[in-house]
Design an enzyme around this catalytic site. Structure first.
Site, PDB file in Angstrom:
ATOM      1  N   GLU A 107       8.996  -4.309  10.670  1.00 49.60           N
ATOM      2  CA  GLU A 107       9.460  -3.029  10.130  1.00 49.60           C
ATOM      3  C   GLU A 107      10.004  -2.127  11.238  1.00 49.60           C
ATOM      4  OE1 GLU A 107       6.768  -1.132   7.385  1.00 49.60           O
ATOM      5  OE2 GLU A 107       7.945   0.725   7.363  1.00 49.60           O
ATOM      6  N   ASP A 150       0.840  -1.202   0.000  1.00 54.05           N
ATOM      7  CA  ASP A 150       0.000   0.000   0.000  1.00 54.05           C
ATOM      8  C   ASP A 150       0.875   1.252   0.000  1.00 54.05           C
ATOM      9  OD1 ASP A 150       0.883  -0.178   2.590  1.00 54.05           O
ATOM     10  OD2 ASP A 150      -1.099  -0.071   3.516  1.00 54.05           O
ATOM     11  N   SER A 151       2.214   1.059   0.007  1.00 56.84           N
ATOM     12  CA  SER A 151       3.130   2.178  -0.246  1.00 56.84           C
ATOM     13  C   SER A 151       2.905   2.733  -1.651  1.00 56.84           C
ATOM     14  CB  SER A 151       4.588   1.736  -0.063  1.00 56.84           C
ATOM     15  OG  SER A 151       4.846   0.546  -0.772  1.00 56.84           O
ATOM     16  N   ASP A 180      -1.034  -6.052  -0.277  1.00 56.13           N
ATOM     17  CA  ASP A 180      -1.462  -5.451   0.991  1.00 56.13           C
ATOM     18  C   ASP A 180      -2.968  -5.254   0.998  1.00 56.13           C
ATOM     19  OD1 ASP A 180       0.582  -5.022   2.825  1.00 56.13           O
ATOM     20  OD2 ASP A 180       1.255  -3.165   1.857  1.00 56.13           O
TER      21      ASP A 180
HETATM   22  O1  KIV Z   1       3.604  -1.125   1.681  1.00 54.69           O
HETATM   23  C1  KIV Z   1       4.795  -1.482   1.739  1.00 54.69           C
HETATM   24  O2  KIV Z   1       5.622  -1.178   0.878  1.00 54.69           O
HETATM   25  C2  KIV Z   1       5.207  -2.298   2.883  1.00 54.69           C
HETATM   26  C3  KIV Z   1       6.662  -2.574   3.051  1.00 54.69           C
HETATM   27  C4  KIV Z   1       7.362  -1.367   3.555  1.00 54.69           C
HETATM   28  C5  KIV Z   1       6.909  -3.749   3.912  1.00 54.69           C
HETATM   29  O3  KIV Z   1       4.385  -2.707   3.663  1.00 54.69           O
END
Ligand code: KIV
Length: 273
Positions: free
Chosen positions: A191, A53-54, A92
């Site tokens: 994390e 979700d980044s 995610d």
């Molecule tokens: O959304 C993402 O990129 C993540 C990573 C930082 C593990 O959850």
């Protein structure tokens, strides 16, 4: 091609990740959000691709991961799975799709699996979300946990600083990790926590632990692709290793294109019909 695993093109499965932990083989995980990038990442031999979700930050320019919607995550995950042959693709579950009601969570989880073709889902949180995780697992969907700095809770934390430095939070993280492992999560992301705590958790549970800013003793590592390729100039936490400076390479290339168009150098005789 550098890094391409020509001798190992078998699809990565949750079972294979478990075997990798048992035999001490490290797991390489990176994010991807679109077809072109995922093709490169898969071809380079990455074991797990996270449709994180980044994407809310890297693709949409939001300050946090909270605004990204279920439909938007499905769009990104579908684009990634079209490109991938070997890596396990994890998507995610976005903020708000699993925290309210476990029944809703499993409905949303099924929708992601059906509409994207991804292999597994990742959810942020510990014992609070166990009922949702249980139902999702009961539906036959593999779940990766995520503890430590959980960006969907950034408004509660109020800071992106290292988590679980204090005893109480470290103890909660230990028991959350145990609970996620015992309930049947196939892997766990840790994390931004102290390396010592990450080592302890990694050694105490049988499932693979993937770290980001959690030191070198976890079973694998994950980074956001835009960060490790140097596309984001402003983000440089201690844990980030930059493998390229694509910001500079892309800016120079695009600048050269602008110059060539404006000077009439592009297209030349050989670049036309
Ligand atoms: O959304 C993402 O990129 C993540 C990573 C930082 C593990 O959850």
């Amino acid at each position: 091609m550098a890094g391409y695993l020509v001798d190992d093109t078998r699809k990565v499965t949750t079972h294979r990740l478990f075997e990798m932990k048992q035999s001490g083989k490290r797991i390489a995980m990176l994010t991807s959000y679109d077809y072109t990038m995922a093709r490169i990442v898969d071809g380079a031999g990455v074991d797990v691709i996270l449709v994180g979700d980044s994407a809310s930050n890297t693709m949409a320019g939001n300050v946090t991961t909270l605004p990204i919607t279920l439909d938007q995550m499905i769009y990104h995950a579908r684009s990634v799975t079209r490109a991938v042959n070997r890596a396990l693709v994890v998507c995610d579950m976005p903020f708000g799709t699993y925290q309210v009601d476990p029944q809703d969570a499993v409905r949303n989880a099924i929708r992601i699996m059906q509409e994207t073709g991804c292999d597994a889902l990742k959810l942020e949180g510990g014992v609070e979300i166990i009922p949702a995780i249980k139902l999702i697992l009961d539906a036959g969907i593999p779940v990766m946990g995520h503890l430590g700095l959980t960006p969907q809770s950034i408004n509660k934390f109020g800071t992106y600083a290292v988590r679980a430095k204090e005893q109480e939070e470290a103890d909660k993280l230990r028991s959350d990790a145990q609970a996620l492992s015992e309930i049947g999560c196939f892997a766990l992301v840790l994390e931004k926590i102290p390396a010592k705590l990450a080592r302890e958790v990694t050694e105490s549970i049988p499932i693979p632990v993937i770290g980001i800013g959690a030191g070198g003793a976890t079973d694998g590592q994950v980074l956001v692709i835009h960060d490790m390729l140097g596309m984001n100039q402003g983000f440089s936490p201690k844990f980030l290793r930059r493998y390229a400076n694509l910001f500079e390479i892309m800016t120079d290339s695009i600048g050269q294109y602008v110059t060539d168009v404006k000077s009439g150098d592009f297209p030349n005789e050989n670049e036309q019909y």
